[in-house]
Scaffold this motif. Structure first.
Motif, PDB file in Angstrom:
ATOM      1  N   THR A 126       8.641 -57.283  21.368  1.00 51.76           N
ATOM      2  CA  THR A 126       7.682 -58.224  22.461  1.00 51.76           C
ATOM      3  C   THR A 126       7.327 -57.441  22.944  1.00 51.76           C
ATOM      4  O   THR A 126       7.698 -55.908  23.048  1.00 51.76           O
ATOM      5  N   VAL A 158      -1.637 -60.335  29.928  1.00 49.31           N
ATOM      6  CA  VAL A 158      -1.338 -60.880  29.025  1.00 49.31           C
ATOM      7  C   VAL A 158       0.093 -61.851  29.667  1.00 49.31           C
ATOM      8  O   VAL A 158       0.730 -61.221  28.813  1.00 49.31           O
ATOM      9  N   GLU A 159       0.642 -62.288  30.206  1.00 51.75           N
ATOM     10  CA  GLU A 159       1.534 -62.548  30.707  1.00 51.75           C
ATOM     11  C   GLU A 159       2.141 -63.575  29.872  1.00 51.75           C
ATOM     12  O   GLU A 159       2.707 -63.267  30.174  1.00 51.75           O
ATOM     13  N   ARG A 160       1.502 -64.290  29.889  1.00 55.22           N
ATOM     14  CA  ARG A 160       2.023 -65.239  29.214  1.00 55.22           C
ATOM     15  C   ARG A 160       2.383 -65.158  27.549  1.00 55.22           C
ATOM     16  O   ARG A 160       2.896 -65.983  27.263  1.00 55.22           O
ATOM     17  N   TYR A 161       2.244 -64.623  27.147  1.00 55.05           N
ATOM     18  CA  TYR A 161       2.772 -63.495  25.587  1.00 55.05           C
ATOM     19  C   TYR A 161       2.708 -61.889  25.747  1.00 55.05           C
ATOM     20  O   TYR A 161       3.912 -61.035  24.649  1.00 55.05           O
ATOM     21  N   ASP A 163       6.613 -61.724  25.878  1.00 58.19           N
ATOM     22  CA  ASP A 163       8.065 -61.965  25.318  1.00 58.19           C
ATOM     23  C   ASP A 163       7.795 -62.436  24.104  1.00 58.19           C
ATOM     24  O   ASP A 163       8.935 -62.702  23.252  1.00 58.19           O
ATOM     25  N   THR A 164       6.621 -62.050  23.130  1.00 60.54           N
ATOM     26  CA  THR A 164       5.778 -62.418  22.720  1.00 60.54           C
ATOM     27  C   THR A 164       6.142 -60.612  21.446  1.00 60.54           C
ATOM     28  O   THR A 164       5.343 -59.936  22.408  1.00 60.54           O
ATOM     29  N   TYR A 169      -0.345 -60.206  18.685  1.00 55.05           N
ATOM     30  CA  TYR A 169      -0.988 -59.831  19.250  1.00 55.05           C
ATOM     31  C   TYR A 169      -2.126 -59.958  18.991  1.00 55.05           C
ATOM     32  O   TYR A 169      -2.670 -58.594  17.637  1.00 55.05           O
TER      33      TYR A 169
END
Length: 425
Positions: A126, A158-161, A163-164, A169
């Motif tokens: 992530t 990229v706060e929203r992602y 933990d992706t 990306y």
């Protein structure tokens, strides 16, 4: 007096064309045999300069040759030069991605590098995990990374992602996070290659502002490679100009850019078929370019908003199908910023019907502000990949745009490097 951050002593990098690694077993054994006898590597004596404008005979090319320079702590250094001049190779050597063939660096402090999109990222991990991984690679302690974590994430946007897994990306998100990590962790030297071109305009401005803070506010050393000379001039106080793998000039940034521009613009006026700075395989070759007005008269000046025809005179190999020719061209300002351009495979054309080895681009209204502009072109065959370049020339010739009443019969438009669009308030 400032301390030195980097000293480069006799740095050279040699590559063997078409080979991965050091080459053949025979070459490796030959190197080893010379080494045990205390003799010089025999392959250092051969090879050619990294000049893309000429066809060479040797399998060996010097990407860099005998580079010497000193950089003081706190300097922001712009490294400029044409594609293939050795800029990225120099940064890779400094970042220890690869080793120099000869010479050495003396570096005072830790280096944080941003050379390619996602360098050092594990695509399966992530964004959060990659921040810690990247920080560790850069020599940071976990507590140090944790202290800066929120600031890094906020800057990257990229706060929203976070933990992706980063494999999901986009390239823009990659470079945002990678730059945020490199810029915020507490290294003494920040190295940034052209990767900022991936981000959008707003993020590029944000990055340039951060690099300015890093250099001027925090006293850290920044090495910045970019083809955007305006950004280099704004950010940097000193510069290095590389040409064909050699250090052509080092000094104040204004002098460095001036030397580069004088060098690259110096052949304007030389007949195009005699230019020595062309790049390409010459399957299709431009021999002349002529600017003409609406009366078919040859011109070198034009009023803003007037009709312009750009006439290309060329020759080609017998087996070339002109339907597969791709022509890109543009007008750029004196800092090589493209102002307006055209690409034939996005437009209608009838190249396949050409009979007299001439084709032209007709522009009903050349909507440029009054100023001098340089004309660049790229002719490719079948694709626009570098391997299919036929004839590429920067600063082929110049055109002066004169002031006119573009918007209003009673008003002259101002000078400036920009394109104009018809509009009303």
């Amino acid at each position: 007096m400032k301390e030195l951050a980097i000293i480069a002593e006799n740095i050279s990098k040699q590559y063997r064309l078409g080979e991965v690694g050091t080459g053949t077993l025979t070459h490796d054994l030959n190197r080893f045999w010379h080494k045990v006898r205390g003799k010089e590597n025999p392959y250092l004596k051969i090879g050619e300069a990294n000049d893309r404008t000429s066809v060479g005979d040797s399998d060996y090319v010097w990407s860099l040759r005998d580079i010497n320079f000193e950089i003081q702590q706190g300097d922001a250094v712009g490294i400029i030069g044409r594609n293939g001049a050795g800029k990225s190779t120099l940064l890779k050597l400094l970042s220890k991605v690869t080793k120099p063939t000869t010479g050495s660096f003396k570096v005072n402090g830790r280096i944080a590098s941003l050379l390619e999109v996602g360098t050092g990222f594990n695509p399966e991990m992530t964004g959060r995990e990659n921040i810690y991984l990247n920080g560790a690679i850069l020599g940071m302690r976990r507590a140090e990374i944790t202290r800066k974590f929120d600031e890094i994430v906020a800057f990257s946007g990229v706060e929203r992602y976070i933990d992706t897994p980063v494999k999901r990306y986009s390239s823009g998100m990659y470079v945002r996070l990678a730059f945020a990590v490199a810029a915020h962790l507490e290294s003494e030297i920040l190295i940034v290659d052209e990767v900022l071109a991936v981000g959008d305009a707003e993020f590029q401005k944000k990055c340039l502002g951060k690099m300015g803070d890093v250099s001027k506010g925090e006293g850290r050393t920044v090495l910045f490679v970019s083809h955007n000379l305006a950004a280099v001039k704004t950010l940097c106080n000193s510069g290095i100009y590389l040409k064909n793998g050699k250090l052509n000039f080092q000094g104040k940034i204004d002098q460095t850019i001036e030397t580069y521009l004088n060098d690259t613009n110096g052949q304007i006026g030389t007949p195009i078929h005699l230019r020595t700075d062309k790049v390409g395989n010459r399957k299709i070759q431009i021999n002349d370019i002529i600017f003409k007005d609406k009366n078919n008269k040859v011109i070198s000046e034009i009023f803003s908003g007037d009709y312009l025809k750009i006439e290309f005179h060329f020759e080609k190999d017998a087996n070339v199908n002109l339907d597969e020719m791709i022509v890109a061209c543009n007008f750029a300002d004196n800092y090589e910023n493209r102002i307006v351009g055209w690409v034939s495979d996005e437009m209608s054309h009838e190249f396949g019907k050409i009979q007299d080895s001439i084709f032209s681009l007709s522009i009903p209204e050349l909507n440029l502000r009054p100023q001098n502009y340089n004309f660049n072109y790229q002719v490719s065959y079948k694709s626009t990949a570098p391997k299919d370049f036929c004839d590429v020339l920067q600063n082929a010739l110049s055109l002066t745009v004169l002031e006119s009443n573009f918007f209003n019969p009673e008003k002259k438009i101002r000078l400036g490097h920009s394109s104009l669009i018809k509009a009303n308030f």
